[in-house]
Design an enzyme around this catalytic site. Structure first.
Site, PDB file in Angstrom:
ATOM      1  N   SER A  13      -3.188  -1.482  -3.094  1.00  0.00           N
ATOM      2  CA  SER A  13      -4.339  -0.800  -3.701  1.00  0.00           C
ATOM      3  C   SER A  13      -5.611  -1.642  -3.635  1.00  0.00           C
ATOM      4  O   SER A  13      -6.702  -1.102  -3.452  1.00  0.00           O
ATOM      5  CB  SER A  13      -4.059  -0.465  -5.172  1.00  0.00           C
ATOM      6  OG  SER A  13      -3.224   0.639  -5.293  1.00  0.00           O
ATOM      7  N   SER A  56      -0.841  -3.478  -9.413  1.00  0.00           N
ATOM      8  CA  SER A  56      -1.470  -2.488  -8.539  1.00  0.00           C
ATOM      9  C   SER A  56      -0.409  -1.705  -7.780  1.00  0.00           C
ATOM     10  O   SER A  56       0.681  -2.214  -7.510  1.00  0.00           O
ATOM     11  CB  SER A  56      -2.384  -3.189  -7.522  1.00  0.00           C
ATOM     12  OG  SER A  56      -1.613  -3.813  -6.510  1.00  0.00           O
ATOM     13  N   ASP A  57      -0.723  -0.466  -7.430  1.00  0.00           N
ATOM     14  CA  ASP A  57       0.099   0.214  -6.442  1.00  0.00           C
ATOM     15  C   ASP A  57      -0.006  -0.585  -5.145  1.00  0.00           C
ATOM     16  O   ASP A  57      -0.953  -1.354  -4.938  1.00  0.00           O
ATOM     17  CB  ASP A  57      -0.364   1.663  -6.236  1.00  0.00           C
ATOM     18  CG  ASP A  57       0.761   2.558  -5.730  1.00  0.00           C
ATOM     19  OD1 ASP A  57       1.742   2.029  -5.164  1.00  0.00           O
ATOM     20  OD2 ASP A  57       0.666   3.781  -5.883  1.00  0.00           O
ATOM     21  N   CYS A  58       0.953  -0.405  -4.259  1.00  0.00           N
ATOM     22  CA  CYS A  58       1.077  -1.334  -3.138  1.00  0.00           C
ATOM     23  C   CYS A  58      -0.112  -1.248  -2.183  1.00  0.00           C
ATOM     24  O   CYS A  58      -0.397  -0.187  -1.626  1.00  0.00           O
ATOM     25  CB  CYS A  58       2.397  -1.104  -2.432  1.00  0.00           C
ATOM     26  SG  CYS A  58       3.774  -1.549  -3.518  1.00  0.00           S
TER      27      CYS A  58
END
Length: 775
Positions: A305, A301-303
């Site tokens: 997310s 995941s993006d941080c």
């Protein structure tokens, strides 16, 4: 603890011998070689050799299964987050997954640090400028250098092995603050960059496709290109994307990463796509990335997310539901702590089963296996000899300069360029970006080996005077009087203007395409007052509406230099003084200001809509005026093209006897099927390129096609490109292979590839060739 001494007394007292010893130990340790993180250290603990996951003779899949079977549920959950907990009883240390290497080893992310031992790493140009080189071998060469420096830093405990780069999102809207990180607006160029850079990062010298030098990660999946525009933030943005645009524009670079580049990871984005958070969409993750494209790696995941889809988007009612829906969708690793905190609750509630967690951590462990993390001491492995001596080498720094040279785009030249150092007695250098350092390396940067600013590069060639002109790029107040006085006394004036991270960045989209503040006024007044020719250098990620400068006769040359990296000043001076013949081409359209005044950034549609006046996006679909077009770029020499081997005028596709298009009129055919397999559907285009000038030059040959007007097809589409170097009056033949079904197809309204029947127009420079596809 208190002290009887006053602060003043303590400051003035001579340090004790114990303090000096402590200081010596600290300074010594900061330069001492640290140990990299790795598991299965059988030298230190021979008992670890009994574990199957430490046995390098076994297949990696067996080793992973052995490891997973030894873990408790709580230990498993600890491996779902970027700061993965170690398991001391199994000899597994804590590992930090988050490192970045967008255009060099970066200090962004907790996995990488610089120290006295390795104070900096080679900082290449920001990606948008490297992409302007249209040189696939360069993309890969940069990746190879970056991975070598990353491995060298890993060996002394300063870096990890997993790098969340590159960014391969399409630069759809010129206002996007992160467009600078991308390879531009074209799906083919972005795909070539993606697979090339990934191969450079990942491929080992041993050639084993299942081994990784470092692990790359293509991001941000998918349709992510709004950060913060007029109050619309990425955390809440729902990208409404039709299937045609998804498969035709947004997905190809990611597919190329996985299918062509064999990337080890894909990162899902913050935004929603059609109402679903990307990190919780099983169709996008398990369905496409792992199912259709067969990812050999992990999805991250993006941080934060997962936290965002719960707290900001309110996609689930509870944190446990958010954890479950993400893992069940195919997410393997969470940048952040959310899965570490809430996954056990999700298991207890029956929302996710332990098998799904096993699958996720197996993907993560298999990536670490491929990196050699479980093979014991890295010094005994393939890259064990690398160290500080291999970072910032002269050859690496020269490649950074060469990348900048190849990317710089000459947009206007009335004939004054290149400048002759012998004829110039005084050069005025003016502008807020004239003597910048950190601006040149853009974002997701690391500490560079060293800087050469534009001013330093130019002043190293001819006598130079300098004025900043504005205190910063915002240019609220311009020193017009001082600048015009300087320009009036100089033989040539160079204005270095543009942007920096204060005007375009992550979480910072632009609202217009004008030069910031008083920059345009400063340029215009300097041009009026200048004694000699004026050169305008634009340092930026995105384009500007500089129509005023394009049309100003006193402005003799315009160059776009992106964010040119640590050696930007060297490259700029080499181009201006003719030591390097410019060959860069714009990887994105430069629109007029009027475009953004009528097009909301949040409209994700690529194709124009005549019913409401929507003009479309990128060179493939945009129908309006441009300031500069995709592919624009001048040289100091003149190249010409001629067809040596022409494509056929007609290609006939043989249909089966019962095919529906035998009895009814069809506009297109499926791009797969017996008619593609049964037909000699490929041909070659051979183009002779001649350098008719008096100096060596490098030239990019573009092959475009204009398909028939079916299924909202692109007005023009890039099929291929090749970069060649030719001496003066030299010529060479460039060959393109075209597969009719693969290369001349378009994506229809439901995402299927179709071959348009009728006239296709192939373009190479000024050459055009008409080709009819029929049944």
């Amino acid at each position: 603890m208190g002290s009887s001494s006053s602060p003043l007394t303590r400051r003035n007292r001579a340090p004790s011998s114990s303090v000096l010893l402590l200081l010596f130990c600290f300074l010594h340790s900061s330069n001492a070689q640290s140990k990299p993180a790795f598991a299965c250290d059988v030298d230190a603990n021979p008992s670890l050799a009994a574990y199957g996951f430490c046995n390098t003779v076994l297949k990696m899949e067996y080793r992973v299964a052995d490891l997973v079977a030894r873990l408790t549920l709580q230990e498993k959950i600890g491996f779902l987050v970027n700061k993965a907990n170690g398991v001391t009883r199994l000899g597994i240390p804590t590992y930090e997954w988050w490192s970045e290497a967008l255009h060099g080893v970066s200090y962004v992310g907790p996995g990488t640090h610089f120290s006295g031992q390795v104070p900096g790493a080679t900082s290449f140009p920001q990606v948008i400028l490297t992409a302007a080189s249209f040189n696939v071998s360069l993309f890969q060469a940069i990746g190879k250098v970056v991975s070598t420096e990353a491995r060298a830093m890993y060996n002394v405990g300063l870096a990890g092995l997993t790098y969340w780069s590159p960014n391969v999102n399409i630069f759809r809207d010129p206002r996007w603050g992160r467009g600078q990180e991308t390879p531009g607006e074209d799906p083919l160029l972005s795909s070539k960059y993606a697979s090339g850079y990934v191969k450079g990062l990942q491929e080992t010298d041993g050639g084993d496709a299942n081994r990784l030098k470092v692990a790359a990660c293509c991001k941000h999946y998918t349709a992510y290109d709004v950060d913060n525009w007029k109050g619309v933030e990425r955390y809440n943005f729902n990208a409404v994307v039709n299937q045609q645009d998804m498969d035709d524009t947004y997905q190809p670079p990611f597919k190329s990463c996985v299918v062509d580049g064999n990337v080890a990871s894909v990162m899902c984005s913050y935004n929603q796509v059609n109402g679903k958070p990307t990190c919780a969409d099983p169709d996008l993750l398990a369905g496409v990335i792992r199912g259709e494209w067969k990812l050999n790696g992990y999805i991250v995941s993006d941080c934060d997310s997962v936290d965002v889809l719960y707290k900001n988007q309110h996609y689930t009612k509870t944190p446990a539901e958010a954890a479950a829906v993400s893992i069940n969708a195919g997410l393997d690793l969470n940048c952040g702590s959310f899965l570490g905190q809430h996954t056990e609750d999700a298991v207890k509630a029956g929302l996710v089963n332990e098998t799904a967690i096993n699958n996720a951590i197996s993907n993560n462990f298999l990536t670490l296996m491929r990196l050699g993390f479980f093979d014991g001491d890295p010094k005994k492995q393939i890259y064990g000899e690398l160290g500080p001596k291999d970072v910032c080498t002269p050859s690496n720094q020269e490649l950074a300069a060469e990348a900048a040279r190849q990317g710089i785009v000459l947009l206007k030249n009335t004939g004054c360029l290149p400048l002759s150092p012998k004829e110039i007695k005084s050069l005025a250098v003016i502008g807020p970006n004239s003597n910048v350092t950190k601006t040149m390396i853009g974002n997701y940067e690391g500490t560079p080996c060293k800087y050469t600013t534009p001013l330093q590069g130019l002043a190293g060639t001819v006598p130079t005077t300098y004025l900043q002109g504005c205190s910063n790029v915002a240019c609220a107040v311009a020193d017009v009087e001082g600048a015009t006085k300087l320009a009036a006394a100089a033989d040539v004036t160079v204005l270095v203007m543009g942007a920096d991270q204060s005007t375009e960045a992550e979480s910072r989209d632009r609202v217009d395409l004008n030069l910031p503040g008083q920059q345009q006024e400063l340029v215009t007044q300097v041009a009026k007052a200048a004694k000699g020719p004026v050169l305008l250098v634009i340092m930026s990620g995105g384009g500007f509406d500089i129509t005023f400068a394009k049309n100003d006769a006193k402005i003799a040359g315009i160059l776009w230099v992106g964010y040119p990296g640590e050696a930007g000043g060297i490259a700029i001076a080499d181009v201006i003084f003719g030591r390097y013949n410019p060959s860069g081409r714009l990887p994105m359209t430069w629109y007029p200001q009027s475009y953004v005044e009528k097009v909301p950034m949040t409209n994700m549609n690529m194709r124009p809509d005549t019913s409401n006046g929507y003009p479309g996006r990128t060179y493939r679909f945009y129908t309006g005026e441009t300031v500069y077009a995709f592919g624009d770029g001048l040289s100091y020499t003149k190249f010409s093209h001629s067809l040596v081997k022409s494509p056929p005028r007609v290609v006939s596709l043989r249909l089966e006897e019962n095919h529906v298009c035998r009895s009814s009129e069809c506009q297109s055919l499926d791009a797969i099927g017996p008619h593609c397999e049964n037909t000699v559907s490929g041909f070659e285009v051979h183009v002779k390129v001649r350098n008719g000038g008096d100096r060596e030059g490098v030239h990019t040959v573009f092959l475009f096609t204009t398909p028939p007007a079916v299924h909202g097809s692109p007005r023009k589409h890039l099929l291929g490109f090749e970069k060649i170097r030719l001496g003066k009056m030299e010529e060479a033949v460039v060959k393109f292979k075209v597969d009719v079904c693969k290369d001349l197809s378009v994506v229809d309204e439901i995402g299927k590839k179709k071959i348009g029947l009728g006239q296709h127009l192939l373009h190479v420079g000024d050459l055009k060739h008409s080709l009819s596809i029929r049944i």
